[in-house]
Design an enzyme around this catalytic site. Structure first.
Site, mmCIF file in Angstrom:
data_model
loop_
_atom_site.group_PDB
_atom_site.id
_atom_site.type_symbol
_atom_site.label_atom_id
_atom_site.label_comp_id
_atom_site.label_asym_id
_atom_site.label_seq_id
_atom_site.Cartn_x
_atom_site.Cartn_y
_atom_site.Cartn_z
ATOM 1 N N ALA A 69 0.868 -1.171 0.000
ATOM 2 C CA ALA A 69 0.000 0.000 0.000
ATOM 3 C C ALA A 69 0.909 1.226 0.000
ATOM 4 C CB ALA A 69 -0.887 -0.012 1.240
ATOM 5 N N GLY A 112 0.825 -4.951 0.980
ATOM 6 C CA GLY A 112 -0.352 -5.014 0.114
ATOM 7 C C GLY A 112 -0.076 -5.683 -1.224
ATOM 8 N N GLU A 115 -0.468 -9.254 -0.548
ATOM 9 C CA GLU A 115 -1.899 -9.475 -0.302
ATOM 10 C C GLU A 115 -2.690 -9.446 -1.604
ATOM 11 O OE1 GLU A 115 -1.840 -6.239 2.587
ATOM 12 O OE2 GLU A 115 -2.682 -7.618 4.054
ATOM 13 N N GLU A 135 4.744 -4.935 7.161
ATOM 14 C CA GLU A 135 3.993 -3.874 7.842
ATOM 15 C C GLU A 135 4.498 -3.620 9.261
ATOM 16 O OE1 GLU A 135 2.653 -6.251 5.965
ATOM 17 O OE2 GLU A 135 1.004 -5.454 4.765
HETATM 18 N N1 CAA Z 1 4.615 3.211 -0.579
HETATM 19 C C1 CAA Z 1 5.001 4.377 -1.121
HETATM 20 N N2 CAA Z 1 6.153 4.511 -1.812
HETATM 21 C C2 CAA Z 1 6.934 3.430 -1.942
HETATM 22 C C3 CAA Z 1 6.588 2.195 -1.395
HETATM 23 C C4 CAA Z 1 5.361 2.100 -0.682
HETATM 24 N N3 CAA Z 1 4.924 0.955 -0.144
HETATM 25 N N4 CAA Z 1 7.559 1.302 -1.684
HETATM 26 C C5 CAA Z 1 8.482 1.974 -2.398
HETATM 27 N N5 CAA Z 1 8.105 3.254 -2.562
HETATM 28 C C6 CAA Z 1 8.816 4.310 -3.264
HETATM 29 C C7 CAA Z 1 10.007 4.829 -2.456
HETATM 30 O O1 CAA Z 1 9.549 5.769 -1.492
HETATM 31 C C8 CAA Z 1 10.856 5.446 -3.521
HETATM 32 O O2 CAA Z 1 10.297 6.682 -3.882
HETATM 33 P P1 CAA Z 1 11.287 7.989 -4.043
HETATM 34 O O3 CAA Z 1 12.134 7.637 -5.228
HETATM 35 O O4 CAA Z 1 10.320 9.087 -4.287
HETATM 36 O O5 CAA Z 1 12.042 8.094 -2.773
HETATM 37 C C9 CAA Z 1 10.630 4.486 -4.723
HETATM 38 O O6 CAA Z 1 9.405 3.801 -4.452
HETATM 39 C C10 CAA Z 1 11.729 3.467 -4.876
HETATM 40 O O7 CAA Z 1 11.874 2.794 -3.643
HETATM 41 P P2 CAA Z 1 13.293 2.617 -2.888
HETATM 42 O O8 CAA Z 1 14.186 3.758 -3.195
HETATM 43 O O9 CAA Z 1 13.007 2.333 -1.456
HETATM 44 O O10 CAA Z 1 13.813 1.305 -3.640
HETATM 45 P P3 CAA Z 1 14.810 0.190 -3.081
HETATM 46 O O11 CAA Z 1 15.109 -0.676 -4.261
HETATM 47 O O12 CAA Z 1 15.920 0.818 -2.325
HETATM 48 O O13 CAA Z 1 13.953 -0.646 -1.995
HETATM 49 C C11 CAA Z 1 12.001 -1.809 -1.171
HETATM 50 C C12 CAA Z 1 12.856 -1.411 -2.398
HETATM 51 C C13 CAA Z 1 12.791 -2.743 -0.242
HETATM 52 C C14 CAA Z 1 10.763 -2.527 -1.699
HETATM 53 C C15 CAA Z 1 11.602 -0.567 -0.367
HETATM 54 O O14 CAA Z 1 11.048 0.384 -1.273
HETATM 55 C C16 CAA Z 1 10.565 -0.792 0.698
HETATM 56 O O15 CAA Z 1 10.874 -1.297 1.771
HETATM 57 N N6 CAA Z 1 9.286 -0.416 0.448
HETATM 58 C C17 CAA Z 1 8.208 -0.493 1.410
HETATM 59 C C18 CAA Z 1 7.710 -1.913 1.589
HETATM 60 C C19 CAA Z 1 6.620 -1.951 2.637
HETATM 61 O O16 CAA Z 1 6.806 -1.640 3.784
HETATM 62 N N7 CAA Z 1 5.386 -2.352 2.221
HETATM 63 C C20 CAA Z 1 4.260 -2.458 3.081
HETATM 64 C C21 CAA Z 1 3.429 -1.244 2.981
HETATM 65 S S1 CAA Z 1 2.124 -1.200 4.185
HETATM 66 C C22 CAA Z 1 0.875 -2.113 3.540
HETATM 67 O O17 CAA Z 1 0.977 -2.645 2.451
HETATM 68 C C23 CAA Z 1 -0.410 -2.200 4.361
HETATM 69 C C24 CAA Z 1 -1.366 -3.254 3.910
HETATM 70 O O18 CAA Z 1 -1.437 -4.335 4.469
HETATM 71 C C25 CAA Z 1 -2.295 -3.020 2.828
#
Ligand code: CAA
Length: 261
Positions: A69, A112, A115, A135
């Protein structure tokens, strides 16, 4: 906004009877913001209502299926707004799709994203796929099935580990733990899924929908109820022309012609 700004939609397969939806927000690793999810819901509905489409494929790009998400969209939400706004409730539209939906996961399927893949009926993974529910690392828990569907798919121990730590599993472990049904090289997996979609689309759409309903009931019912429901649906197939056609074609050593009636 354009109809499809954050997704790509096309018809694929030899007969154009497989719908392909590609999440297309690469700069955010296909983070599932409200707009993307609402475009996805519309596209799924259109394919679901289209008689020419027999199966639907949902995929991302080679780096990410979806990284979850949209965290930036969630930062300032509070309980009242998520509750009143039914936050994430519209996601259930994905699992309400009647036609089979095949998720093709390359790269990240996190939060998400994992999911969303699990809301589909079949998951194919590319060799570079990773699945996780991270999460917990951002102070929340899964809100679209990560604690439920994952547990049913891979069992309690692995699901607990993934949910409590954010530990990811790779494609190989996803295969051995039953989360996905096949793993292929990253550049081949979409085509393999299209072949699978064509195979499903070549069946009777009516019977396919009944079959999907039967399998899904295994998630919702006790064994006794599920077996009863399955048998009733089985009996119901005998009220269709396609059942008669299928068995007649077998006996006459020819290919069946389905009419979805
Ligand atoms: N939401 C918003 N933006 C996100 C995102 C997310 N879930 N995942 C990645 N992005 C964005 C980053 O902020 C970044 O944007 P900017 O260039 O503007 O800074 C861009 O995508 C590229 O990401 P990274 O620079 O972080 O890329 P990376 O290759 O270094 O890392 C990654 C990749 C490990 C997937 C890392 O992006 C990450 O940890 N993302 C979040 C994963 C996460 O926590 N997901 C769960 C979300 S909560 C949820 O989903 C609730 C639910 O149950 C529905």
């Amino acid at each position: 906004a354009k109809a499809h700004e954050m997704i790509h939609v096309e018809r694929v397969g030899l007969n154009g009877n497989v719908g392909l939806i590609k999440l297309n927000r690469p700069k955010a690793l296909n983070a599932l913001c409200g707009q993307l999810m609402s475009e996805l819901r519309v596209a799924l509905r259109e394919f679901d209502d289209d008689d020419k489409i027999g199966a639907i494929i949902l995929t991302g790009n080679e780096k990410a299926f979806a990284a979850g998400a949209d965290i930036k969209e969630m930062i300032n939400k509070d309980f009242a707004s998520t509750y009143s706004g039914r936050f994430l409730e519209e996601w259930t539209a994905v699992s309400d799709t009647r036609k089979p939906v095949i998720a093709v996961v390359n790269g990240y399927a996190l939060g998400g994203g994992c999911e969303l893949a699990m809301m589909c009926d079949i998951i194919y993974a590319g060799e570079n796929a990773f699945f996780g529910q991270p999460e917990i690392n951002i102070g929340t828990i899964p809100g679209a099935g990560g604690s439920q569907r994952l547990t049913r798919a891979v069992g309690k121990s692995l699901s607990m580990e993934m949910n409590l730590t954010g530990n990811r599993i790779d494609a190989k472990q996803a295969l051995t733990s039953g989360l996905v049904s096949k793993v292929y090289p990253t550049d081949e997996v979409v085509n393999k899924a299209i072949e699978l979609g064509e195979k499903i689309a070549a069946q009777s759409p009516l019977i396919v929908a009944m079959c999907k309903e039967a399998v899904n009931s295994a998630y919702e019912m006790t064994l006794r109820e599920g077996l009863h429901f399955e048998r009733r649906l089985f009996h119901n197939t005998f009220a269709t022309k396609d059942r008669k056609e299928g068995m007649s074609a077998f006996a006459e050593k020819r290919k069946p012609t389905w009419t979805s009636s």
